[in-house]
Design a protein around this motif. Structure first.
Motif, PDB file in Angstrom:
ATOM      1  N   GLY A  36       0.797  -1.217   0.000  1.00  0.00           N
ATOM      2  CA  GLY A  36       0.000   0.000   0.000  1.00  0.00           C
ATOM      3  C   GLY A  36       0.829   1.266   0.000  1.00  0.00           C
ATOM      4  O   GLY A  36       2.041   1.254  -0.229  1.00  0.00           O
ATOM      5  N   SER A  37       0.167   2.374   0.263  1.00  0.00           N
ATOM      6  CA  SER A  37       0.813   3.689   0.219  1.00  0.00           C
ATOM      7  C   SER A  37       0.456   4.499   1.462  1.00  0.00           C
ATOM      8  O   SER A  37      -0.661   4.405   1.976  1.00  0.00           O
ATOM      9  CB  SER A  37       0.386   4.461  -1.031  1.00  0.00           C
ATOM     10  OG  SER A  37       0.804   3.796  -2.207  1.00  0.00           O
ATOM     11  N   THR A  42       5.420   7.024   2.586  1.00  0.00           N
ATOM     12  CA  THR A  42       5.426   5.617   2.176  1.00  0.00           C
ATOM     13  C   THR A  42       6.769   4.958   2.396  1.00  0.00           C
ATOM     14  O   THR A  42       6.849   3.831   2.900  1.00  0.00           O
ATOM     15  CB  THR A  42       5.026   5.500   0.691  1.00  0.00           C
ATOM     16  OG1 THR A  42       3.692   5.998   0.526  1.00  0.00           O
ATOM     17  CG2 THR A  42       5.075   4.040   0.239  1.00  0.00           C
ATOM     18  N   MET A  59       7.826  -1.418   2.650  1.00  0.00           N
ATOM     19  CA  MET A  59       6.822  -1.833   1.689  1.00  0.00           C
ATOM     20  C   MET A  59       7.389  -2.852   0.696  1.00  0.00           C
ATOM     21  O   MET A  59       8.449  -2.641   0.107  1.00  0.00           O
ATOM     22  CB  MET A  59       6.282  -0.630   0.925  1.00  0.00           C
ATOM     23  CG  MET A  59       5.467   0.329   1.784  1.00  0.00           C
ATOM     24  SD  MET A  59       4.005  -0.455   2.474  1.00  0.00           S
ATOM     25  CE  MET A  59       3.285   0.936   3.360  1.00  0.00           C
ATOM     26  N   SER A  62       4.038  -1.136  -3.569  1.00  0.00           N
ATOM     27  CA  SER A  62       3.414   0.171  -3.405  1.00  0.00           C
ATOM     28  C   SER A  62       3.283   0.844  -4.757  1.00  0.00           C
ATOM     29  O   SER A  62       4.155   0.700  -5.627  1.00  0.00           O
ATOM     30  CB  SER A  62       4.232   1.059  -2.459  1.00  0.00           C
ATOM     31  OG  SER A  62       3.643   2.342  -2.343  1.00  0.00           O
ATOM     32  N   THR A  64       3.226   4.034  -4.918  1.00  0.00           N
ATOM     33  CA  THR A  64       3.935   5.302  -4.764  1.00  0.00           C
ATOM     34  C   THR A  64       5.373   5.158  -5.221  1.00  0.00           C
ATOM     35  O   THR A  64       6.108   4.322  -4.689  1.00  0.00           O
ATOM     36  CB  THR A  64       3.924   5.754  -3.293  1.00  0.00           C
ATOM     37  OG1 THR A  64       2.571   5.868  -2.847  1.00  0.00           O
ATOM     38  CG2 THR A  64       4.613   7.101  -3.140  1.00  0.00           C
ATOM     39  N   PRO A  75      11.098  -0.746  -4.222  1.00  0.00           N
ATOM     40  CA  PRO A  75       9.702  -0.790  -4.607  1.00  0.00           C
ATOM     41  C   PRO A  75       9.503  -1.610  -5.873  1.00  0.00           C
ATOM     42  O   PRO A  75      10.365  -1.668  -6.743  1.00  0.00           O
ATOM     43  CB  PRO A  75       9.358   0.688  -4.855  1.00  0.00           C
ATOM     44  CG  PRO A  75      10.672   1.300  -5.216  1.00  0.00           C
ATOM     45  CD  PRO A  75      11.704   0.555  -4.424  1.00  0.00           C
ATOM     46  N   GLU A 215      -5.855   1.030  -4.730  1.00  0.00           N
ATOM     47  CA  GLU A 215      -4.612   0.258  -4.716  1.00  0.00           C
ATOM     48  C   GLU A 215      -4.747  -0.969  -3.822  1.00  0.00           C
ATOM     49  O   GLU A 215      -4.430  -2.098  -4.228  1.00  0.00           O
ATOM     50  CB  GLU A 215      -3.454   1.119  -4.223  1.00  0.00           C
ATOM     51  CG  GLU A 215      -2.127   0.362  -4.162  1.00  0.00           C
ATOM     52  CD  GLU A 215      -1.021   1.156  -3.510  1.00  0.00           C
ATOM     53  OE1 GLU A 215       0.133   0.679  -3.528  1.00  0.00           O
ATOM     54  OE2 GLU A 215      -1.286   2.249  -2.977  1.00  0.00           O
ATOM     55  N   ALA A 307      -2.857   1.153   3.566  1.00  0.00           N
ATOM     56  CA  ALA A 307      -1.620   0.376   3.640  1.00  0.00           C
ATOM     57  C   ALA A 307      -1.659  -0.571   4.835  1.00  0.00           C
ATOM     58  O   ALA A 307      -2.337  -0.298   5.838  1.00  0.00           O
ATOM     59  CB  ALA A 307      -0.390   1.285   3.736  1.00  0.00           C
ATOM     60  N   GLN A 309       1.391  -2.749   7.007  1.00  0.00           N
ATOM     61  CA  GLN A 309       2.812  -3.066   7.171  1.00  0.00           C
ATOM     62  C   GLN A 309       2.984  -4.049   8.312  1.00  0.00           C
ATOM     63  O   GLN A 309       2.292  -3.971   9.334  1.00  0.00           O
ATOM     64  CB  GLN A 309       3.622  -1.796   7.462  1.00  0.00           C
ATOM     65  CG  GLN A 309       3.909  -0.956   6.226  1.00  0.00           C
ATOM     66  CD  GLN A 309       4.711   0.277   6.560  1.00  0.00           C
ATOM     67  OE1 GLN A 309       4.153   1.310   6.921  1.00  0.00           O
ATOM     68  NE2 GLN A 309       6.030   0.188   6.438  1.00  0.00           N
TER      69      GLN A 309
END
Length: 312
Positions: A36-37, A42, A59, A62, A64, A75, A215, A307, A309
Motif C-alpha cells: 500500500g501507500s 510511504t 513496503m 506500493s 507510490t 519498490p 490500490e 496500507a 505493514q
C-alpha cells in the motif's frame, strides 16, 4: 486400474502439498506482506510505538514511486493507472490556458507569414522589416511578462510565502502537517479492522472496495484470486481487537493519514473447495501485530485503508 489409482493418489498428495505451502501466516488480508501507500511517508519508517518497538518492515509493494533513499526497501512496479510521478510538471501542463494562448497567438502570426498575409495581418504602408521585428519584440516581451507573472504566483502559497518548488503529494515527507485524532477516529479504525476481515472471508470485493483505496482493493483482489486458482479459500473469524497505539497522523493537502499499530487475535483457517481444512486451526487462535494506515478526505468521506505493514 492399479496404475490409475497410484496416479490419482500421487496427484492428491501433490495438491495437498501445494495447498499446504500457502501457510496461515500468508493467507489473511495482506498475505503477511507490507503493501500500500502512506502518501509522502510511504518510504519512511513509521515511528515506533509501545507495541511495535522495532522497525516496521518496508513496503514490498506500493503504487507510490520512490524518489529518495529510504530504509531499505526496493519498490515494485507501480500498479497501472495509480499513483503519481515524483516530478514537477512542465509549464504547459501546469498552465495549459496560458501556454495555449501564447502558442496560438504566435502560431497565428507565423501562419500569416507563410500564407502571404504578413505577420498579424501583413506589413503595409510605412511598415518595414524593422517594424516587423519591433512587433515581434513587443509581443514576445508581453507574453514573457505574463508567463513570468503567473509562474511566480504558482510557486507561492496563499499567504504569499515561497513554497517548496516541485513538491508533490508523493516522495516529499516535508510537506505534511501533524494532526490530532479524536476518539471517534480510533473507533473507526477498530471497526474497519473487523469489517475488512469479514469482507475478506466472504470474498466480498464490493465491500472491500468501499473500505480501502483502489490500490489496496487491487492487492486484495489479486490475493483472493491467487487462493482461488489453487482451489483454496481463507476464512478469518473470531477477530478480537486487543490493543492499538497511534504511530503518526498527518495531513497532506486535503488528505489526512493515520498509521496505527494494532494487535489482534483471530482464527485463521485455509480450506479447499470442499471445505476441508488444509492449513491453520479452527480451535487455536493466532495473534498478529500490524501497522495499518488509513486515509480520508478532509470534510468528506470516511476513513479507508491505504496500507498494511508488518511489525518487526
Amino acid at each position: 486400474m492399479r496404475k490409475f489409482r497410484l496416479s490419482t493418489t500421487a496427484l492428491a498428495l501433490l495438491c495437498a502439498v501445494s495447498l499446504s505451502a500457502l501457510g496461515t501466516a500468508d493467507a489473511r488480508p495482506g498475505s503477511g506482506s507490507s503493501i500500500g501507500s502512506r502518501g509522502s511517508h510511504t518510504w519512511s519508517a513509521p515511528p515506533r510505538t509501545s507495541i511495535t518497538p522495532g522497525w516496521a518492515r518496508p513496503m514490498d509493494q506500493s503504487a507510490t514511486p520512490r524518489s529518495a533513499p529510504g530504509y531499505g526497501a526496493t519498490p515494485t512496479t507501480p500498479m497501472p493507472g495509480y499513483g503519481a510521478p515524483a516530478f514537477r510538471p512542465s509549464y504547459p501542463v501546469r498552465h495549459p490556458f496560458l501556454s495555449g494562448f501564447a502558442g496560438g497567438f504566435l502560431g497565428a502570426g507565423l501562419f500569416g507569414l507563410l500564407s502571404g498575409h504578413g505577420f498579424m495581418g501583413g506589413m503595409t504602408g510605412g511598415t518595414s522589416f524593422f517594424g516587423f521585428l519591433l512587433q515581434v519584440l513587443i509581443i514576445g516581451g508581453l507574453i514573457a511578462f505574463v508567463l513570468r507573472l503567473f509562474g511566480n504566483r504558482g510557486q507561492r502559497s496563499p499567504m504569499g510565502m515561497p513554497s517548496s518548488a516541485g513538491a508533490t503529494p508523493f516522495g516529499n515527507a516535508g510537506g505534511s502537517t501533524p494532526v490530532t485524532l479524536t476518539n471517534d477516529d480510533y473507533l473507526s479504525f477498530q471497526r474497519l479492522l473487523l469489517d475488512i476481515q469479514a469482507a475478506w472471508s466472504a470474498q466480498n470485493m464490493r465491500a472491500l472496495a468501499s473500505m480501502a483505496t483502489p490500490e489496496m482493493t487491487g492487492y486484495f483482489n489479486a490475493q483472493l484470486s491467487d487462493l482461488a486458482s489453487r482451489g483454496a479459500r481463507n476464512i478469518v473469524s473470531n477477530v478480537q481487537f486487543q490493543r492499538g497505539d497511534l504511530s503518526e497522523a498527518w495531513r497532506e493537502g486535503n488528505l489526512t493519514y493515520a498509521t496505527v499499530a494494532m494487535r489482534y487475535s483471530m482464527t485463521d483457517v485455509t480450506t479447499d473447495s470442499m471445505g476441508n481444512v488444509i492449513d491453520g486451526s479452527s480451535t487455536e487462535p493466532v495473534t498478529v501485530t500490524e501497522l495499518w494506515t488509513f486515509v480520508r478526505a478532509d470534510g468528506r468521506g470516511n476513513w479507508i485503508l491505504s496500507a498494511i505493514q508488518q511489525a518487526g
